[in-house]
Design an enzyme around this catalytic site. Structure first.
Site, PDB file in Angstrom:
ATOM      1  CG  PHE A 175      -1.585   1.412   1.318  1.00 36.62           C
ATOM      2  CD1 PHE A 175      -3.031   1.192   0.876  1.00 36.62           C
ATOM      3  CD2 PHE A 175      -0.957   2.516   1.844  1.00 36.62           C
ATOM      4  CE1 PHE A 175      -3.635   2.686   1.126  1.00 36.62           C
ATOM      5  CE2 PHE A 175      -1.619   3.695   1.634  1.00 36.62           C
ATOM      6  CZ  PHE A 175      -3.074   3.611   1.594  1.00 36.62           C
ATOM      7  CD  GLU A 176       5.040   2.489  -1.742  1.00 31.44           C
ATOM      8  OE1 GLU A 176       6.050   2.726  -1.297  1.00 31.44           O
ATOM      9  OE2 GLU A 176       5.159   2.624  -2.950  1.00 31.44           O
ATOM     10  CB  ILE A 177      -1.610   7.160  -1.085  1.00 28.58           C
ATOM     11  CG1 ILE A 177      -2.502   6.323  -1.138  1.00 28.58           C
ATOM     12  CG2 ILE A 177      -2.148   8.506  -1.766  1.00 28.58           C
ATOM     13  CD1 ILE A 177      -4.002   6.635  -0.506  1.00 28.58           C
ATOM     14  CG  HIS A 205       9.630   2.869  -1.734  1.00 24.77           C
ATOM     15  ND1 HIS A 205       8.509   2.468  -2.233  1.00 24.77           N
ATOM     16  CD2 HIS A 205      10.542   2.470  -2.968  1.00 24.77           C
ATOM     17  CE1 HIS A 205       8.551   2.402  -3.828  1.00 24.77           C
ATOM     18  NE2 HIS A 205       9.831   2.389  -4.041  1.00 24.77           N
TER      19      HIS A 205
END
Ligand SMILES: Nc1nc2c(ncn2[C@@H]2O[C@H](COP(=O)(O)OP(=O)(O)OP(=O)(O)O)[C@@H](O)[C@H]2O)c(=O)[nH]1
Ligand SMILES: *[C@@H]1O[C@H](CO)[C@@H](O)[C@H](O)[C@H]1NC(C)=O
Ligand SMILES: *[C@@H]1O[C@H](CO)[C@@H](O)[C@H](O)[C@H]1NC(C)=O
Ligand SMILES: [Mg+2]
Length: 439
Positions: free
Chosen positions: A317-319, A354
């Site tokens: 999950f990444e926004i 990241h």
């Protein structure tokens, strides 16, 4: 009689009105689909339905069946036939409603179609049907027609299917092949260790996804994976929350990684810190990543050889901001890691890469914890704990994993790193419940 006249006038009005409604068209990235939907030198199929007339006929099967459809008969039954109006559905209005320069992005294989559709249904129902953000699908081999058709049907917004150039996916030339093979053969005890494609995938997700041509058109991305589940209504646009609160990277869960996947990652990061001090943000989250304490994980001993405590934002999950990843600081960071070869001599994951990147290069207040999303990627789940939020957002949190094992939220349960984030990151903050719209 008066009544009947009224009814027939009403029907006539309907017949005149419905076909005149204007529809917006989307040119699909896939040319086969475009040529079926928008035949050259002819109006699009959808227009033909609108201009239906019983006098016209066509030898083409699809057109014939469409021309037998009288839009004035809307809502009525039709005689059985073995054709269906596929084109009608592809031709739906996919105009974006959300105000942000953003896209949903999924790296995925053709054989994961079922999981991709499950994920899409859940994200469309819980969020995207109200915003119609586009979907970008990335693959190292071409997507097949079934994948394209079914995912396009599932999406509310536009869909794009992109082939990753081999030089962005395959092992770079500077990697020593013998050293790589040797490590691959000796990594049976490392999770996903022996898989070549997994190393390409992690390398790609660490340094190449944000440079793909299609993604250059956007400022923000929402990363998703097949088979994940969104368990609450969003009730807001997470891209807008990010922009308005000056956030750059958003996550849901944070966990420690497996040490044997990244034996030399932290020493390589320390070299980077020494070589490029100008890229470190003065208010970074270094203290979130490093620890000398022994009770990092609620009494579980810190077994690590390095200062790095292995905490990473779970990157399935990444926004986040594509501009940040395309920027100078992250570029220098990725290039430094890439040169060391660790993506291939070891099995570095994109999650710790990241995480260390954003924690060192950003202001820690630019990193955002989405605590209210309601998210499941096997084997972990994150779910809101506030009863108000659970109710307002119509959450149905899982109580069992896919395998039937009991499942509980991972925010404050060992070995979660979220408590560390509250303490050493940007603090323990939540969105104001009053901002959820009850629907
Ligand atoms: N096109 C393509 N996509 C891949 C490949 N390997 C992985 N992916 C995608 O990359 C993402 C991460 O892969 P996963 O297999 O889910 O890795 P993971 O989340 O670490 O492991 P799981 O716990 O098995 O989910 C998913 O969206 C996959 O669909 C590949 O070789 N080709
Ligand atoms: C969206 O962002 C991209 C990348 O920054 C930019 O090139 C593009 O012009 C932006 N589009 C809009 C509509 O603002
Ligand atoms: C943690 O340990 C390292 C290495 O022993 C040391 O350099 C550092 O000062 C210590 N940090 C704290 C906060 O104690
Ligand atoms: Mg996964």
């Amino acid at each position: 009689m008066v009544y009947l006249t009224f009814v027939s006038v009403a029907f006539l009005a309907l017949a005149l009105l419905i076909p005149r409604e204007s529809y917006k068209f989307h040119e699909f990235h896939d040319n086969a689909l475009n040529s079926r939907l928008y035949p050259v030198n002819e109006p699009p199929i959808w227009e033909k339905i609108k201009t239906w007339s019983p006098a016209k006929s066509s030898k083409n099967g699809i057109l014939q069946s469409l021309q037998q459809y009288n839009p004035a008969h809307i809502g009525q039954q039709k005689l059985s036939s073995n054709s269906f109006f596929e084109e009608v559905h592809f031709g739906k209005d996919r105009q974006q409603i959300g105000r942000e320069n953003a896209t949903i992005v999924m790296l995925v294989r053709n054989l994961e179609l079922k999981g991709a559709l499950d994920l899409m249904r859940s994200l469309e129902d819980r969020f995207n049907k109200d915003y119609k953000y586009p979907w970008v699908f990335l693959n190292d081999v071409p997507f097949d027609q079934e994948f394209i058709d079914k995912t396009t049907m599932m999406a509310s917004g536009k869909t794009y299917y992109e082939l990753i150039p081999p030089e962005d996916w395959n092992m770079p030339a500077h990697i020593d092949k013998d050293k790589f093979e040797h490590n691959l053969q000796n990594s049976w005890d490392v999770i996903y260790g022996p898989s070549r494609s997994y190393r390409n995938m992690c390398h790609f997700n660490s340094g190449y996804f944000y440079r793909q041509k299609r993604l250059l058109n956007y400022e923000w991305y929402f990363r998703v994976e097949p088979d994940v589940e969104y368990m609450c209504d969003f009730q807001y646009d997470p891209f807008t929350v990010m922009r308005e609160n000056k956030k750059v990277y958003g996550f849901v869960l944070a966990l420690p990684d497996y040490e044997n996947t990244i034996p030399t990652l932290w020493p390589t990061v320390e070299e980077f810190i020494e070589k490029y001090p100008q890229h470190l943000h003065p208010n970074n989250a270094y203290d979130f990543l490093t620890t000398n304490e022994t009770d990092v994980f609620f009494g579980v001993d810190n077994p690590h050889k390095h200062l790095y405590n292995l905490c990473h934002f779970w990157s399935n999950f990444e926004i986040a901001s594509l501009e940040f990843f395309r920027g100078e600081a992250y570029g220098a960071y990725f290039d430094h890691l890439d040169k060391s070869g660790g993506f291939y001599y070891e099995r570095w994951g994109d999650a710790p890469v990241h995480t260390i990147g954003v924690s060192l290069l950003l202001d820690r207040d630019e990193i955002y914890h989405f605590e209210d999303i309601g998210y499941y990627h096997a084997p972990y789940m994150g779910c809101p704990t506030s009863e108000d939020v659970l109710m307002a957002k119509r959450c149905i949190c899982r109580d069992k994993a896919f395998d039937g094992e009991p499942l509980k939220g991972m925010e404050v349960r060992p070995p979660s790193c979220i408590p560390r984030w509250w303490r050493y990151g940007s603090g323990k903050t939540f969105l104001n419940e009053a901002e959820y719209t009850f629907r």
